[in-house]
Motif scaffolding. Structure first.
Motif, PDB file in Angstrom:
ATOM      1  N   THR A  93      67.253 -20.167   1.190  1.00  0.00           N
ATOM      2  CA  THR A  93      67.184 -18.762   1.603  1.00  0.00           C
ATOM      3  C   THR A  93      65.745 -18.287   1.723  1.00  0.00           C
ATOM      4  OG1 THR A  93      67.450 -18.097  -0.730  1.00  0.00           O
ATOM      5  CG2 THR A  93      69.440 -18.154   0.641  1.00  0.00           C
ATOM      6  N   SER A  97      64.072 -17.088   5.254  1.00  0.00           N
ATOM      7  CA  SER A  97      63.451 -15.776   5.391  1.00  0.00           C
ATOM      8  C   SER A  97      62.047 -15.900   5.978  1.00  0.00           C
ATOM      9  CB  SER A  97      63.393 -15.075   4.032  1.00  0.00           C
ATOM     10  OG  SER A  97      62.834 -13.780   4.146  1.00  0.00           O
ATOM     11  N   SER A 160      65.719  -8.504  11.186  1.00  0.00           N
ATOM     12  CA  SER A 160      66.850  -8.246  10.288  1.00  0.00           C
ATOM     13  C   SER A 160      67.303  -9.530   9.603  1.00  0.00           C
ATOM     14  CB  SER A 160      68.018  -7.621  11.061  1.00  0.00           C
ATOM     15  OG  SER A 160      68.417  -8.460  12.132  1.00  0.00           O
ATOM     16  N   LEU A 161      67.157 -10.671  10.291  1.00  0.00           N
ATOM     17  CA  LEU A 161      67.515 -11.948   9.673  1.00  0.00           C
ATOM     18  C   LEU A 161      66.556 -12.304   8.543  1.00  0.00           C
ATOM     19  CD1 LEU A 161      68.535 -14.144  12.753  1.00  0.00           C
ATOM     20  CD2 LEU A 161      70.006 -13.405  10.867  1.00  0.00           C
ATOM     21  N   PHE A 164      67.823 -10.256   5.688  1.00  0.00           N
ATOM     22  CA  PHE A 164      69.085 -10.824   5.193  1.00  0.00           C
ATOM     23  C   PHE A 164      68.830 -12.025   4.281  1.00  0.00           C
ATOM     24  CE2 PHE A 164      72.362 -14.120   5.839  1.00  0.00           C
ATOM     25  CZ  PHE A 164      73.467 -13.470   5.290  1.00  0.00           C
ATOM     26  N   TRP A 165      68.045 -12.991   4.778  1.00  0.00           N
ATOM     27  CA  TRP A 165      67.776 -14.180   3.982  1.00  0.00           C
ATOM     28  C   TRP A 165      66.883 -13.870   2.785  1.00  0.00           C
ATOM     29  CZ3 TRP A 165      70.801 -18.112   4.293  1.00  0.00           C
ATOM     30  CH2 TRP A 165      71.417 -18.457   5.506  1.00  0.00           C
ATOM     31  N   VAL A 167      66.849 -11.028   0.984  1.00  0.00           N
ATOM     32  CA  VAL A 167      67.695 -10.426  -0.055  1.00  0.00           C
ATOM     33  C   VAL A 167      68.569 -11.493  -0.711  1.00  0.00           C
ATOM     34  CG1 VAL A 167      69.567  -8.793  -0.493  1.00  0.00           C
ATOM     35  CG2 VAL A 167      67.664  -8.132   0.989  1.00  0.00           C
ATOM     36  N   LEU A 168      69.136 -12.379   0.120  1.00  0.00           N
ATOM     37  CA  LEU A 168      69.924 -13.488  -0.433  1.00  0.00           C
ATOM     38  C   LEU A 168      69.070 -14.366  -1.347  1.00  0.00           C
ATOM     39  CD1 LEU A 168      72.327 -14.969   2.283  1.00  0.00           C
ATOM     40  CD2 LEU A 168      72.891 -13.650   0.243  1.00  0.00           C
TER      41      LEU A 168
END
Length: 314
Positions: A93, A97, A160-161, A164-165, A167-168
């Motif tokens: 992740t 990111s 945004s990706l 997303f990654w 935060v994951l």
């Protein structure tokens, strides 16, 4: 002798943290300018760094732990889970990111994992929300808002990706931190993390084996960057951090470990020339404030648990 050992500990943890942060920035270079596949890099990084760490233990004290860790199901099964979910989750992740954004944003988002740990303990009613916890949460929320939007309420300043990654990655780092505690009580951190890296690398090999790299496009620069990410940004960074714990307290190593996101931010901005707006610097300052509050907090049990992680965010 004591002062000499402490100085050595400070040098080790500072060097390790800087290597870890710069390693993320170098990985970004590999993704954007060397066309390296994320899956391949994570597989390669985990397998080689894991083997190097176990090699360090092989020539150190109590090397029998390398095999002994597999002799009991009570340790072997959790180790497999830790490697396949915790270690691989954190590494993949984080790298994803970086590939969609940059190392600065990815590292800062991953360093939100302590806030997620606070939420976890509060939800399980194992901790009570304190004023300090509330301040930490506010700093993290404000910091994230400015970091990701640069003050705009209509659009993100990064992909945004990447968010997303990122935060994951924070969620995975929280799991990695908490799940590692029991394993580290029984065995050497180098053995646990070395095997976890190998397990994670083997698991990802089913998606992208190490031998399927696009080697025809590799240049000398590519190999040098890969060597830095694997040896300095992973293996040596972890090794130096563990070694520093022999002469420094967990609080000191946690505080100095904040140099990791700082080095990632500085190298991203000044080396890669990535744009960083004024409000993103404000957001970065808020997240560093959060990390400092955590580093100086010695009263809450959840922070003490977090300090038992083999390495704060990687």
């Amino acid at each position: 002798m004591i002062k000499t050992n402490r100085l050595k500990g400070f040098i080790l943890v500072i060097t390790g943290a800087i290597f870890w942060g710069v390693g993320g920035t170098v990985s970004g270079q590999l993704f954007k300018y060397q066309s390296i596949d994320v899956n391949w890099l994570v597989t390669t990084r985990l397998l080689i760094a894991g083997l190097l760490l176990l090699s360090v233990k092989l020539f150190g004290k109590d090397r029998s732990q390398i095999i002994r860790v597999w002799k009991h199901r009570s340790t072997a099964i959790p180790l497999i889970i830790f490697g396949a979910i915790g270690m691989l989750g954190v590494q993949y992740t984080y790298m994803a990111s970086i590939s969609y954004g940059n190392a600065a944003v990815a590292t800062l988002l991953q360093n939100l994992s302590p806030v997620m740990i606070i939420f976890y303990f509060i939800l399980r009613k194992q901790a009570v929300l304190t004023k300090r916890d509330l301040m930490i949460m506010v700093l993290s929320i404000v910091g994230c808002f400015f970091l990701l939007t640069n003050g705009s309420i209509t659009q993100l300043s990064v992909s945004s990706l990447a968010v997303f990654w990122g935060v994951l990655s924070g969620v995975a780092a929280a799991f990695y931190t908490l799940y590692a505690v029991e394993l580290l009580k029984k065995h050497s951190p180098i053995v646990i993390v070395g095997w976890a890296m190998i397990i994670g690398g083997i698991a990802l090999s089913f998606v992208h084996p190490i031998w399927q790299g696009n080697f025809t496009n590799f240049t000398v620069k590519t190999f040098l960057f890969l060597a830095f990410v694997i040896i300095f940004g992973t293996m040596i960074a972890f090794w130096f951090f563990i070694a520093s714990l022999q002469s420094l307290t967990p609080k000191e190593t946690s505080l100095l470990g904040s140099l990791e996101p700082l080095s990632a931010v500085l190298t991203t901005v000044f080396w890669l020339k990535e744009s960083f707006g004024i409000f993103q610097w404000v957001g970065t300052a808020c997240i560093f404030g959060m990390l400092l509050l955590l580093a100086f907090n010695t009263k809450t049990s959840l922070h003490n648990k977090a300090q038992e992680s083999p390495y704060g965010s990687i």
